[in-house]
Design a protein around this motif. Structure first.
Motif, PDB file in Angstrom:
ATOM      1  N   PRO A  22     -35.980  13.582  43.067  1.00 51.99           N
ATOM      2  CA  PRO A  22     -35.872  12.393  42.214  1.00 51.99           C
ATOM      3  C   PRO A  22     -35.232  12.738  40.875  1.00 51.99           C
ATOM      4  N   ILE A  23     -34.484  11.800  40.328  1.00 53.29           N
ATOM      5  CA  ILE A  23     -33.745  12.013  39.079  1.00 53.29           C
ATOM      6  C   ILE A  23     -34.432  11.289  37.922  1.00 53.29           C
ATOM      7  N   LEU A  24     -34.602  12.014  36.815  1.00 54.51           N
ATOM      8  CA  LEU A  24     -35.140  11.450  35.579  1.00 54.51           C
ATOM      9  C   LEU A  24     -34.076  11.556  34.498  1.00 54.51           C
ATOM     10  N   LEU A  25     -33.564  10.404  34.059  1.00 52.53           N
ATOM     11  CA  LEU A  25     -32.553  10.363  33.005  1.00 52.53           C
ATOM     12  C   LEU A  25     -33.231  10.157  31.650  1.00 52.53           C
ATOM     13  N   LEU A  26     -32.830  10.943  30.655  1.00 53.13           N
ATOM     14  CA  LEU A  26     -33.382  10.851  29.305  1.00 53.13           C
ATOM     15  C   LEU A  26     -32.355  10.224  28.365  1.00 53.13           C
ATOM     16  N   LEU A  27     -32.813   9.284  27.524  1.00 51.63           N
ATOM     17  CA  LEU A  27     -31.956   8.622  26.541  1.00 51.63           C
ATOM     18  C   LEU A  27     -32.576   8.794  25.157  1.00 51.63           C
ATOM     19  N   HIS A  28     -31.888   9.494  24.269  1.00 52.36           N
ATOM     20  CA  HIS A  28     -32.414   9.763  22.927  1.00 52.36           C
ATOM     21  C   HIS A  28     -32.246   8.561  22.016  1.00 52.36           C
ATOM     22  N   GLY A  29     -32.830   8.672  20.836  1.00 45.68           N
ATOM     23  CA  GLY A  29     -32.770   7.603  19.853  1.00 45.68           C
ATOM     24  C   GLY A  29     -31.655   7.778  18.840  1.00 45.68           C
ATOM     25  N   TRP A  30     -31.703   6.910  17.808  1.00 48.36           N
ATOM     26  CA  TRP A  30     -30.694   6.860  16.745  1.00 48.36           C
ATOM     27  C   TRP A  30     -30.533   8.210  16.047  1.00 48.36           C
ATOM     28  N   ALA A  31     -29.281   8.605  15.881  1.00 50.31           N
ATOM     29  CA  ALA A  31     -28.915   9.807  15.116  1.00 50.31           C
ATOM     30  C   ALA A  31     -29.486  11.092  15.713  1.00 50.31           C
ATOM     31  N   MET A  32     -29.768  11.068  17.008  1.00 48.11           N
ATOM     32  CA  MET A  32     -30.261  12.259  17.689  1.00 48.11           C
ATOM     33  C   MET A  32     -29.195  12.744  18.671  1.00 48.11           C
ATOM     34  N   ARG A  49     -35.468  16.269  38.725  1.00 46.55           N
ATOM     35  CA  ARG A  49     -34.131  16.673  38.304  1.00 46.55           C
ATOM     36  C   ARG A  49     -33.890  15.952  36.986  1.00 46.55           C
ATOM     37  N   ILE A  50     -34.065  16.657  35.882  1.00 43.79           N
ATOM     38  CA  ILE A  50     -33.989  16.039  34.557  1.00 43.79           C
ATOM     39  C   ILE A  50     -32.569  16.134  34.020  1.00 43.79           C
ATOM     40  N   ILE A  51     -32.032  14.982  33.628  1.00 45.15           N
ATOM     41  CA  ILE A  51     -30.675  14.893  33.094  1.00 45.15           C
ATOM     42  C   ILE A  51     -30.739  14.158  31.761  1.00 45.15           C
ATOM     43  N   SER A  52     -30.374  14.835  30.690  1.00 48.68           N
ATOM     44  CA  SER A  52     -30.461  14.253  29.362  1.00 48.68           C
ATOM     45  C   SER A  52     -29.086  13.812  28.885  1.00 48.68           C
TER      46      SER A  52
END
Length: 223
Positions: A22-32, A49-52
């Protein structure tokens, strides 16, 4: 504005072949930047399966955003609609790319702040691509609420929403409204409030990691 392609870094999972995880997509915040959540989730279940992802609008060295915004004291941030729409189109395209690589045909999202708002927008408008969506201090944008209606739109999708009760950027009242809206659309949502401002903390990430135990177990059993 300096718009770029969405780039990413990846953690190789320990669940067998890459196409079986399984795939886990990471989405960061403002100015990161993409390393922010990537480092914070390094101890998450090794079967992910971590994808940032890195947001596409470059603000400066190591600082990216999904969209620009103006702070207001009562109604939360007023966003740059054009910039948000362009970033959302890029995000959905990369979600589709990874969904095709997933054994489920869907991905899981985990996001903070502005990334949380983007993940909610992507999920609400493309529910067929999303298995679960977890965010801290994001919100459902008003224009999405106006566009997406129905009692079972989000049926089968699991949500986690964490929010700071002292949030000075996205007030807790807006977070609560987002939780209620997702519930009305049939989303299975767990929500927690924390005595924090707009940050993401080890406690909130620990709660998400615990919540993920059932999510990934169910997904692995369905592969």
């Amino acid at each position: 504005m300096n718009r770029e392609p969405i780039t990413y870094i990846e953690r190789v999972p320990r669940c067998g072949k890459l196409e079986e995880c399984p795939i886990l997509l990471l989405l960061h915040g403002w100015a990161m930047y993409k390393e922010h959540l990537f480092e914070m989730t390094k101890n998450f279940d090794p079967r992910w399966r971590i994808i940032s992802l890195s947001a596409p609008v470059r603000m400066g060295p190591g600082a990216y955003r999904w969209f620009d915004f103006e702070r207001t004291p009562d109604i939360g941030p007023i966003i740059d609609d054009k910039e948000e729409q362009e970033s959302l189109a890029q995000l959905v395209e990369i979600i589709e790319q990874f969904a095709r690589q997933s054994p489920l045909g869907k991905v899981n999202l985990l996001a903070h702040s502005q990334g949380g708002s983007m993940s909610l927008s992507a999920t609400l408008q493309n529910p067929h691509l999303i298995a679960s969506c977890a965010d801290v201090n994001g919100r459902v944008l008003n224009k999405v609420k106006e566009a997406v209606k129905g009692s079972d739109v989000l049926s089968g999708i699991s949500f986690f929403h964490g929010h700071g009760t002292n949030n000075s950027i996205v007030p807790i009242s807006i977070g609560r409204q987002s939780v209620e809206y997702i519930s009305q659309l049939g989303g299975d949502i767990s929500s927690k409030e924390y005595p924090i401002d707009h940050e993401i903390t080890e406690k909130s990430l620990s709660d998400i990691a615990s919540w993920h135990v059932e999510i990934i177990a169910r997904q692995i059993s369905n592969i």
